[in-house]
Every structure is written in structure tokens, then in C-alpha cells.
Design an enzyme around this catalytic site. Sequence first.
Site, mmCIF file in Angstrom:
data_model
loop_
_atom_site.group_PDB
_atom_site.id
_atom_site.type_symbol
_atom_site.label_atom_id
_atom_site.label_comp_id
_atom_site.label_asym_id
_atom_site.label_seq_id
_atom_site.Cartn_x
_atom_site.Cartn_y
_atom_site.Cartn_z
ATOM 1 N N LYS A 154 0.826 -1.219 0.000
ATOM 2 C CA LYS A 154 0.000 0.000 0.000
ATOM 3 C C LYS A 154 0.851 1.257 0.000
ATOM 4 O O LYS A 154 0.462 2.281 -0.556
ATOM 5 C CB LYS A 154 -0.942 0.014 1.200
ATOM 6 C CG LYS A 154 -2.117 -0.924 1.028
ATOM 7 C CD LYS A 154 -3.269 -0.486 1.912
ATOM 8 C CE LYS A 154 -4.513 -1.306 1.635
ATOM 9 N NZ LYS A 154 -5.589 -0.992 2.570
ATOM 10 N N LYS B 52 -4.832 -9.751 -6.663
ATOM 11 C CA LYS B 52 -6.168 -9.945 -6.075
ATOM 12 C C LYS B 52 -7.134 -8.847 -6.530
ATOM 13 O O LYS B 52 -6.704 -7.719 -6.814
ATOM 14 C CB LYS B 52 -6.085 -10.034 -4.546
ATOM 15 C CG LYS B 52 -5.949 -8.727 -3.847
ATOM 16 C CD LYS B 52 -6.260 -8.821 -2.356
ATOM 17 C CE LYS B 52 -6.200 -7.404 -1.822
ATOM 18 N NZ LYS B 52 -6.480 -7.173 -0.453
ATOM 19 N N LYS C 88 -10.855 -3.195 -4.081
ATOM 20 C CA LYS C 88 -11.602 -1.929 -4.183
ATOM 21 C C LYS C 88 -10.692 -0.804 -4.635
ATOM 22 O O LYS C 88 -11.127 0.167 -5.201
ATOM 23 C CB LYS C 88 -12.114 -1.489 -2.797
ATOM 24 C CG LYS C 88 -13.090 -2.363 -2.103
ATOM 25 C CD LYS C 88 -13.545 -1.634 -0.820
ATOM 26 C CE LYS C 88 -13.854 -2.559 0.337
ATOM 27 N NZ LYS C 88 -12.756 -2.974 1.177
HETATM 28 P P1 TYM Z 1 -10.920 -5.314 3.408
HETATM 29 O O1 TYM Z 1 -11.887 -4.210 3.592
HETATM 30 O O2 TYM Z 1 -9.781 -5.129 2.481
HETATM 31 O O3 TYM Z 1 -11.685 -6.617 2.956
HETATM 32 C C1 TYM Z 1 -12.801 -7.149 3.693
HETATM 33 C C2 TYM Z 1 -12.773 -8.666 3.613
HETATM 34 O O4 TYM Z 1 -12.793 -9.085 2.247
HETATM 35 C C3 TYM Z 1 -11.731 -9.991 1.997
HETATM 36 N N1 TYM Z 1 -11.255 -9.802 0.620
HETATM 37 C C4 TYM Z 1 -11.133 -10.783 -0.285
HETATM 38 N N2 TYM Z 1 -11.381 -12.097 -0.217
HETATM 39 C C5 TYM Z 1 -11.163 -12.829 -1.333
HETATM 40 N N3 TYM Z 1 -10.704 -12.302 -2.502
HETATM 41 C C6 TYM Z 1 -10.439 -10.981 -2.610
HETATM 42 N N4 TYM Z 1 -10.005 -10.472 -3.757
HETATM 43 C C7 TYM Z 1 -10.647 -10.150 -1.467
HETATM 44 N N5 TYM Z 1 -10.494 -8.819 -1.228
HETATM 45 C C8 TYM Z 1 -10.862 -8.625 0.060
HETATM 46 C C9 TYM Z 1 -10.655 -9.621 3.011
HETATM 47 O O5 TYM Z 1 -9.774 -10.694 3.247
HETATM 48 C C10 TYM Z 1 -11.479 -9.263 4.222
HETATM 49 O O6 TYM Z 1 -11.821 -10.425 4.953
HETATM 50 N N6 TYM Z 1 -7.945 -5.234 7.424
HETATM 51 C C11 TYM Z 1 -9.244 -5.645 6.941
HETATM 52 C C12 TYM Z 1 -10.407 -5.094 7.746
HETATM 53 C C13 TYM Z 1 -10.336 -5.341 9.219
HETATM 54 C C14 TYM Z 1 -10.525 -6.564 9.883
HETATM 55 C C15 TYM Z 1 -10.398 -6.267 11.266
HETATM 56 C C16 TYM Z 1 -10.765 -7.865 9.455
HETATM 57 C C17 TYM Z 1 -10.111 -4.378 10.161
HETATM 58 N N7 TYM Z 1 -10.152 -4.947 11.388
HETATM 59 C C18 TYM Z 1 -10.501 -7.275 12.237
HETATM 60 C C19 TYM Z 1 -10.874 -8.861 10.428
HETATM 61 C C20 TYM Z 1 -10.749 -8.560 11.787
HETATM 62 C C21 TYM Z 1 -9.404 -5.166 5.510
HETATM 63 O O7 TYM Z 1 -8.790 -4.236 5.080
HETATM 64 O O8 TYM Z 1 -10.374 -5.808 4.836
#
Ligand code: TYM
Length: 333
Positions: free
Chosen positions: A111, A194, A197
Site C-alpha cells: 500500500k 487480487k 476496491k
Molecule cells: P478489506 O476491507 O480489504 O476486505 C474485507 C474482507 O474481504 C476480503 N477480501 C477478499 N477475499 C477474497 N478475494 C479478494 N479479492 C478479497 N479482497 C478482500 C478480506 O480478506 C477481508 O476479509 N484489514 C481488513 C479489515 C479489518 C478486519 C479487522 C478484518 C479491520 N479490522 C478485524 C478482520 C478482523 C481489511 O482491510 O479488509
Amino acid sequence: MTRVFSGIQPSGVPTLGNYLGAIRNWVPMQDTHESIFCVVDLHAITVWQDPKELARQTREMAAALIACGLDPKRCTLFIQSHVHAHTRLAWIFNCVARLGWLNRMTQFKDKAGKDREAASSGLYVYPNLMAADILTYHATMVPVGDDQRQHLELANDIAEKFNHDYGVDFFPRIEPLIQGVAARVMSLRDGTKKMSKSDPSDQSRINLTDDHDAIALKIRRAKTDPEPLPDHVSGLEARPEARNLVGILAAITGTMPENVLREHGGKGFGAFKEVLVEALVGHLTPIQREITRLLDDPAALDAQLRLGADRAEAIAAPICARAEGIVGFLPRR
Ligand code: TYM
């Protein structure tokens, strides 16, 4: 009952990757576990967010989660910045986590890009806040996509070091739950990256709010190779784009890639992509209608989120207060 926690950033419309890799797996957990789900706006501002857009997207993300099947009556759904325990515990964790650990985080490197000096310090300590999100609920199960694995390992390191340094057995071990054929949905433009967003190309992803025409265009333009589909999954090796599209159809229709290939093996991508478009449109249209309906009444949505925050706070605040006591903070009397 095991307590489950997971979060999602409101930094854009949820993608098919978010949906298949995470959100869809959260839905059945509401009936089997004590489930807590959070729209993580604090995490979102680790990179620049336009304030008006952030507010709009936070509400839109909450609506999308409900439309996908999270029921605020059966789970606790709330906005991260509404519950102060997250940032309070995160500060303690900033003082527990070691710089060396954070330096190994691949997501920071991705990032921050080439100009690391210009990245926010929030982006650097992002995983500490994530550990606090989970541990201020003493949650032990965290359903996520594959890209979050390293962050969850770090959360366990933080919990262990806290327990060790203060001589307590306070924070539990957490278990990542990384499930299904779609734990890693890839970009439509490059099967080795991957779906995200934050990819600058909208053509690289399906957004949950894309209409029929947008989905059709993106899938028809999705990168593929010239070979027809193989009859067996072993034939998908070294064909990342083919594997991705087969995986998406399998996930969306609730089957396994081998079954998709049993039915469509030998077909060219032209015909296969039409099947995929119809499956996606059929699946996403009802979700989109529900998002629109929920966003039509923001006051009702906000009331549900307020209730969620009250419930979350009732669990998180006492655990955070106990952690502060362990550290030696004098309670306010
Ligand atoms: P974020 O917002 O990037 O994504 C949310 C969830 O979607 C999953 N994900 C995917 N799974 C499969 N293929 C993909 N291409 C893909 N893109 C995203 C992510 O693995 C995630 O489960 N850091 C986290 C948010 C967070 C969080 C937490 C998660 C903050 N605190 C505590 C678990 C526990 C994040 O940026 O997710």
C-alpha cells in the site's frame, strides 16, 4: 458460544472478492456463533479519504452488509469509530508490537508503494488497530479472505507478548477462518493480482452494485487465454485467469470447480462467460435492490447502527478497561 469478529473497510463499494471471500461466509455464522461485524472507518483513513465520500461509503457499506444477509437482530453490526475501545486498546498495542514485526507486513509495503516516507503513520500501525478490533471483544474466530492471514498472525503475537510482559492470561488466541474456493478472488485484468476496491481500473473488479450491462462488459472483457476450458481442475494450473473465472462461478453457484468443469469443460470462453454473466446478475440483482431500499431510509439504517454500537460497546468497554488496569492506568473515579 465462540465469539466471532470481522471487519471491512468502507473505502469503496464492496467487490465480488469481499463478498465471496468474506461477507458471504459471515452470514451463516450469525446462527451458530455470537457474531460481531464492523465497518472499519478508522482503518479507511490510513490512506486519504474525501470526508463526504467516506461518510456516504460508510453508510453504503453498512447497507450492503445487511443486503447480503447480515441481520442486525441476529448479529452485532456497527461502525468502528462509534466504539472508543478500539482506539484505546490500539494505543496500548502500539506500545506492545515491535517495529521489526510491523516491518515484515507485506500489506504495508504494497500500500505504501515506492514512496514509503510519504505513507501515513496510521498505515504503518494499521495491524495494531486490527488486533485491538478483535481482542477488545475477546473474539477467538475471525472469518477473512486469504490476504488477512499475516495480520492475524501479528494479532496473536501481540496478544502473546501482552500476556507475557504483564504476566497475565488475559487475551485469548485467535483463529483465522479462511474458507472456500473464493478465499482469494483475483483481478479480471490480471489473474495473479487480487481483486481489490482500490485497484485504479474499475474493469478489474465486479462491484456489488454493478448493473447487468456493467457486469456483462467486464466479464466479456476479462482477460483469458486462447485454450478452451479443461475437463479437470489439474488443467487450470498455470492458467490463473481461467482458474479465477471457474472459481467465481463455482462460488456463486455454491459448488466446486470440478463440478463447473464437468459441466463446461471443452467450452470456449465466449460461451462460458455468458453463463457466468447470467449467474452473477441473477445473484447480485436482489442484493442491489435491497441496498437501494435500505439507503432510501438513512434514519432507519442509522438507528440500527446505533443499536449495534451500543451492544458492541457493552462488550468492548469492560474488556478494554481491564486491559488498561493490567497496564497500570489509574481508573477515573
Ligand atoms: P478489506 O476491507 O480489504 O476486505 C474485507 C474482507 O474481504 C476480503 N477480501 C477478499 N477475499 C477474497 N478475494 C479478494 N479479492 C478479497 N479482497 C478482500 C478480506 O480478506 C477481508 O476479509 N484489514 C481488513 C479489515 C479489518 C478486519 C479487522 C478484518 C479491520 N479490522 C478485524 C478482520 C478482523 C481489511 O482491510 O479488509
